[in-house]
Design an enzyme around this catalytic site. Structure first.
Site, PDB file in Angstrom:
ATOM      1  N   CYS A   1     -25.700 -18.035  78.960  1.00  0.00           N
ATOM      2  CA  CYS A   1     -24.972 -17.242  77.964  1.00  0.00           C
ATOM      3  C   CYS A   1     -24.074 -16.187  78.590  1.00  0.00           C
ATOM      4  O   CYS A   1     -22.926 -16.003  78.167  1.00  0.00           O
ATOM      5  CB  CYS A   1     -25.940 -16.626  76.961  1.00  0.00           C
ATOM      6  SG  CYS A   1     -27.375 -15.834  77.711  1.00  0.00           S
TER       7      CYS A   1
ATOM      8  N   HIS B   1     -24.660  -9.932  74.004  1.00  0.00           N
ATOM      9  CA  HIS B   1     -24.605  -9.494  75.399  1.00  0.00           C
ATOM     10  C   HIS B   1     -23.297  -8.724  75.636  1.00  0.00           C
ATOM     11  O   HIS B   1     -22.237  -9.101  75.123  1.00  0.00           O
ATOM     12  CB  HIS B   1     -24.620 -10.686  76.353  1.00  0.00           C
ATOM     13  CG  HIS B   1     -25.937 -11.368  76.468  1.00  0.00           C
ATOM     14  ND1 HIS B   1     -27.081 -10.924  75.857  1.00  0.00           N
ATOM     15  CD2 HIS B   1     -26.292 -12.505  77.158  1.00  0.00           C
ATOM     16  CE1 HIS B   1     -28.093 -11.742  76.153  1.00  0.00           C
ATOM     17  NE2 HIS B   1     -27.637 -12.697  76.938  1.00  0.00           N
TER      18      HIS B   1
END
Length: 340
Positions: free
Chosen positions: A132, A245
């Protein structure tokens, strides 16, 4: 009579599996039959697809020859055991674990960056979905690398606990409640208290002093951008955020650049949203439930003539995993199965 593809989701009850189901619906991917596949522990449970319950099937009993596409998101061990068997049975596998990312024979794909490799791929095949944190960084770096050549990257990540799974999210919620109530904190998933804290340790420690999460960004970025010469220096940090994130990226280019030109390259980049004001920024909360990669705080590095700084945010469960996987499937030369 119905057209579409028969699709399996391995790990259908997990956070990424649930997101895959949602995104297949949202993007109207042509699913004829959905087969949610799980371990024996979750077999028999229902997931909801287009408003209807679909019962999960034990992977030990599932025949992959009945699907054209299989999304794997049930952990590295599961993928190592079943993914290639699924391909041998005729299914094209899009794997969301690190099991095959570093195999030179298996493409590692961020569709906006190197998706051209999918168009003429011989199927059935196995395609790896990147980590990710790597996905969002590559979306941001690719237009700059194409225009100026990226020589070196220093990156510090601020990663949401959803990247560690549902148990990690539950632990953060529980610890937050415990601390607010003045109770003793229970820690099982993380090496120390996660609530109201930051932990500069994600995944296992490697011999060179970097964690495996950090080294994933090194290995994967070079493969996706197709350039082994890029130098990458990462620090991966877990923060008490549920989704999204964030990354502080400091890069050095081969060629000199004008900041206004960099802005134009980023504005034209697929899957990327540049803050309207270069001093503006996105936050994890703003990126949650969205599929784009957000770039802000774009500015020259005052310590290097070819240096550039940026702040990059993305929903790690969606673009960082599930959405990227579905976008891979959308670009594959899948042949429609016969109507039934």
């Amino acid at each position: 009579m119905s057209q579409g593809f028969d699709v399996a989701i391995v790990g259908a009850t997990g956070a990424v599996g649930q997101a895959l189901i949602q995104i297949l619906e949202e993007r109207q991917f042509p699913v004829r039959r959905l087969h949610p596949v799980t371990s024996s522990r979750s077999a028999g449970e229902d997931v909801i697809f287009h408003g209807m319950p679909v019962t999960c099937i034990d992977i030990e009993e599932f025949n992959f020859s009945c699907v054209q596409v299989a999304f794997f998101s049930a952990g590295e061990e599961c993928s190592e055991k079943y993914a290639k068997k699924a391909v041998a049975s005729g299914a094209t596998v899009i794997d969301n674990t690190s099991a095959f990312r570093y195999d030179d024979a298996i493409p590692l794909v961020v569709p906006e960056v190197n998706g051209e490799c999918l168009v003429k791929m011989k199927l059935p095949a196995l395609v790896a979905n990147p980590n990710c944190s790597t996905v969002q960084m590559c979306v941001a770096l690719a237009p700059i690398h194409k225009a100026y050549g990226v020589k070196r990257v220093n990156v510090c990540t601020y990663q949401a606990v959803s990247g560690a799974g549902r148990k990690a999210m539950d632990e953060l919620a529980t610890q937050t409640s415990q601390l607010m109530a003045g109770q003793t904190v229970e820690t099982n998933v993380f090496p120390t208290t996660m609530a109201f804290n930051v932990i500069p340790h994600i995944d296992t420690m490697q011999d060179n002093g970097y964690t495996r999460e950090e080294m994933k960004m090194v290995w994967e970025t070079k493969k996706i951008l197709g350039d082994e010469s890029i130098q990458i220096n990462p620090t991966a940090v877990r923060v008490p955020v549920f989704y999204g994130h964030s990354e502080a990226i400091h890069l050095e280019t081969e060629k000199p650049f004008e900041l206004d030109d960099v802005v134009e390259h980023l504005k034209k980049a697929e899957g990327l949203v540049l803050a309207s004001d270069i001093n503006a920024f996105a936050t994890p909360m703003m990126a949650t439930e969205h599929d784009d990669v957000y770039v802000g705080r774009l500015r020259r590095d005052i310590s290097h003539p070819n240096g550039l700084n940026m702040w990059v945010v993305s929903d790690n469960i969606r673009k960082g995993a599930a959405t990227n996987a579905v976008q891979i499937a959308e670009r594959l030369p899948l042949a429609q199965p016969p109507e039934i």
